[in-house]
Design an enzyme around this catalytic site. Sequence first.
Site, PDB file in Angstrom:
ATOM      1  N   GLU A 154     -35.478   1.511 -24.949  1.00 39.59           N
ATOM      2  CA  GLU A 154     -35.906   2.603 -25.849  1.00 39.59           C
ATOM      3  C   GLU A 154     -35.895   2.256 -27.341  1.00 39.59           C
ATOM      4  O   GLU A 154     -35.301   2.971 -28.145  1.00 39.59           O
ATOM      5  CB  GLU A 154     -35.050   3.852 -25.587  1.00 39.59           C
ATOM      6  CG  GLU A 154     -35.107   4.318 -24.144  1.00 39.59           C
ATOM      7  CD  GLU A 154     -34.201   5.510 -23.837  1.00 39.59           C
ATOM      8  OE1 GLU A 154     -33.484   5.972 -24.736  1.00 39.59           O
ATOM      9  OE2 GLU A 154     -34.219   5.965 -22.684  1.00 39.59           O
ATOM     10  N   GLU A 259     -36.953   4.095 -13.304  1.00 39.37           N
ATOM     11  CA  GLU A 259     -36.080   5.282 -13.238  1.00 39.37           C
ATOM     12  C   GLU A 259     -36.867   6.472 -12.706  1.00 39.37           C
ATOM     13  O   GLU A 259     -36.811   7.582 -13.244  1.00 39.37           O
ATOM     14  CB  GLU A 259     -35.512   5.585 -14.636  1.00 39.37           C
ATOM     15  CG  GLU A 259     -34.799   4.389 -15.252  1.00 39.37           C
ATOM     16  CD  GLU A 259     -34.138   4.669 -16.594  1.00 39.37           C
ATOM     17  OE1 GLU A 259     -33.966   5.848 -16.953  1.00 39.37           O
ATOM     18  OE2 GLU A 259     -33.794   3.698 -17.292  1.00 39.37           O
TER      19      GLU A 259
HETATM   20  C1  XIL Z   1     -28.716   8.902 -17.581  1.00 39.83           C
HETATM   21  C2  XIL Z   1     -27.783   9.106 -16.393  1.00 39.83           C
HETATM   22  O1  XIL Z   1     -28.560   9.367 -15.258  1.00 39.83           O
HETATM   23  C3  XIL Z   1     -26.826  10.240 -16.659  1.00 39.83           C
HETATM   24  O2  XIL Z   1     -25.850  10.328 -15.630  1.00 39.83           O
HETATM   25  C4  XIL Z   1     -26.127  10.050 -18.006  1.00 39.83           C
HETATM   26  O3  XIL Z   1     -25.336  11.183 -18.287  1.00 39.83           O
HETATM   27  C5  XIL Z   1     -27.131   9.844 -19.117  1.00 39.83           C
HETATM   28  O4  XIL Z   1     -27.989   8.770 -18.792  1.00 39.83           O
HETATM   29  N1  XIL Z   1     -32.880   6.750 -19.584  1.00 39.83           N
HETATM   30  C6  XIL Z   1     -32.043   5.740 -19.201  1.00 39.83           C
HETATM   31  C7  XIL Z   1     -30.902   6.033 -18.288  1.00 39.83           C
HETATM   32  O5  XIL Z   1     -32.314   4.575 -19.522  1.00 39.83           O
HETATM   33  O6  XIL Z   1     -29.809   5.206 -18.530  1.00 39.83           O
HETATM   34  C8  XIL Z   1     -30.480   7.488 -18.387  1.00 39.83           C
HETATM   35  O7  XIL Z   1     -29.488   7.737 -17.398  1.00 39.83           O
HETATM   36  C9  XIL Z   1     -31.670   8.400 -18.226  1.00 39.83           C
HETATM   37  C10 XIL Z   1     -32.692   8.151 -19.301  1.00 39.83           C
END
Ligand code: XIL
Length: 367
Positions: A154, A259
Site C-alpha cells: 500500500e 486478499e
Molecule cells: C487485516 C486483518 O484481516 C485484520 O484482522 C486486522 O485487524 C487488520 O488487517 N489489507 C491488508 C491486510 O494488507 O493485512 C489487512 O488485514 C486487510 C487490508
Amino acid sequence: MKKSILMLSVAWSSLTASAQQVGLKDVLGKYFTVGVALSTRVTSDGDAAADALVDRHFNSVVAENCFKGEEVTPQEGVYRFNAADSVVAYAQKHHLQLIGHCLVWHSQAPKWMFTHADGTTVSRDELIRRMQSHIRTMMGRYKGKVFGWDVVNEAFEDNGEYRRSPYYNIIGPEFIEIAFRTAQEADPGAELYYNDYSMSKPGKREAVCKLIRQLKKEGIRIDAVGMQSHNGMDFPNLADYEASIDSFAAQGVKVCFTELDINVLPSPQQFSGAGIEQTFEFQQKYNPYSKGLPAKVQQQVDDRWMAFFEIYRRHASQISRVTLWGLTDKDSWLNDWPIKGRTNYGLLFDRNGQAKPVINKIIDLFN
Ligand code: XIL
C-alpha cells in the site's frame, strides 16, 4: 429403460464436485496456487474442522496478522516469533506454500519504527537502518521456508500519488527500492511482491506499472504484483480490474489476488478501497442481514463470485495465485471492518464451516 439411464446420468452429473470431495486446489490448482489467510486461532490453537477444509481446498497459506511488524516486534530489538513460527509449522504439516505478509507497511507497523524513545522522529538514515534490519530479521529467520513476501504494501494512493506514509515522509520514494533490494539480498530464493488495494483504479495501476519498470531498470527483482481484491458488490469495475491484470502482466510480472473477499453489505457513501484505518459508526441500516442472507441476495453474491472467477479463468496464464482472505464467514475481518459488529458473508465457507454451493460452480468452471 432409456429414460432411466437418462435419469441416472442426470443424477450422476448433479453429484458434482462436493460429493466427489474435490477441492478447489485439485482443479484450480492446475492453473494457479489457491491460498487462504488464517488467524492464529487456527494455526496456533488448533481447529480440526478448519484443518479439514484447509487440507481439502488449499495449497498456500498466509498469516492474517501474526507476521506483521506490530505483532512480531513490539519493541526495537525484541522479537516474539511464537505465533509466526506456528504458521511455519502449520504450513509444513499441511503441505502449504507459505506467503509472508508483510515487511514494509504504514499500518500495523512496529510501534517503535518511526520514533525514538523520547518521541522525536528518527532521521532518514536511522529509518533506513531499522527498515532493513526488520527485513533481514524476518527473511533471515524464515529463509527457505517462505515462498514469497509482500515486501511493500500500500505505498500509493488511488490516484497514483505516493501515499504520505512515515516511510515516504522520512525516507522519500526510494524506500520502496531500498526495501526490495534488501529483500532480494536477504533471501535470493524468495519471490518478492508489491501488494495493494484498489489496483483497478487507473491512477494506481499506472503508478505500479511505473514502479515495476523502475525496479527492473535498476536490476531489482519483483516477481509479482498483488491485487488485494477486497471486493464489493459494485466495485471494482470489472473492465478496469481486467485492464489492470493485463497491464501488470505486460510489465513482465505475474499477478496474484492476495486478499480476496466480497463485502456483501451496504456501505456508507464515503467508503472506498481497503485502508484499515477507514472506519464508520455502526448503524442498523448497514447491517441488514444479521439473520441470514435472503436467497435473492445470495444469488447476486454467487453471480459476483462467478464474475471474478471467470476473469481468473480467462487470465489464468497471467496469474500465479488466488488467496482468500479468511476461511469462514465467522472469522472474516469484514464483520468488523469498516464497521464493527456486522454480520457479513464475504467468503466461500459459511459460519458453520460448510462450503457454499458456489464453490462447486467455481470448480466446474475450471474443470
Ligand atoms: C487485516 C486483518 O484481516 C485484520 O484482522 C486486522 O485487524 C487488520 O488487517 N489489507 C491488508 C491486510 O494488507 O493485512 C489487512 O488485514 C486487510 C487490508
